[in-house]
Write a protein that holds these residues in place. Sequence first.
Motif: not given
Length: 186
Positions: A95-103
């Motif tokens: 959270d904290w204005n974030a998103e995960l980067v995967r792959g």
Amino acid sequence: MRPLRYSINVTLDGCCDHRAIPADEELHRHAVENLARADALLFGRVTYEMMEAAWRAPARTGMSPDWMEPWMVPFARTIDATKKYVVSSTLDQVDWNAELVRGDLGKAIQELKRQPGTGLFVGGEKLPLALTELGLIDEYEFVVHPRLAGHGPTLFAGLSKHVELKLVSRQEFASGAVAMQYKPRR
């Protein structure tokens, strides 16, 4: 394409442990100016968790922690409000204005660079090493502090090949620190 910039504080003997480098008002202003050149931050898990623990605004009170000097508040507000991308295979959510980067890291960062905006800003040690290996960093800034730490992590340990850089600017600070910006020679 929006550029990917990397900036880190380092001692003369190559230590990049933030606990070995004193913070001051002028350097915090410089960091805010750097952050203003990007519309998103890119962190690995360790840097994300460290930055969130230190700089996330308290949800209930909105008040700054007791340890935070008044001149740190602009940095705290800026980093708190900025969009964040977190590269992690171990975190399930952020959270904290974030998103995960995967792959695939290279493909994912190329896609982020293709999105409209003023730039991406990366911090930390391990993620910048991987991004350097992939040739994805467009600008490096090393803020070299006049201090010998004698311990701690160093930058780019294990880099598989030399990266030739061209000095594009430098700035001296009252503390004796020098910020040097480089671009890769391509």
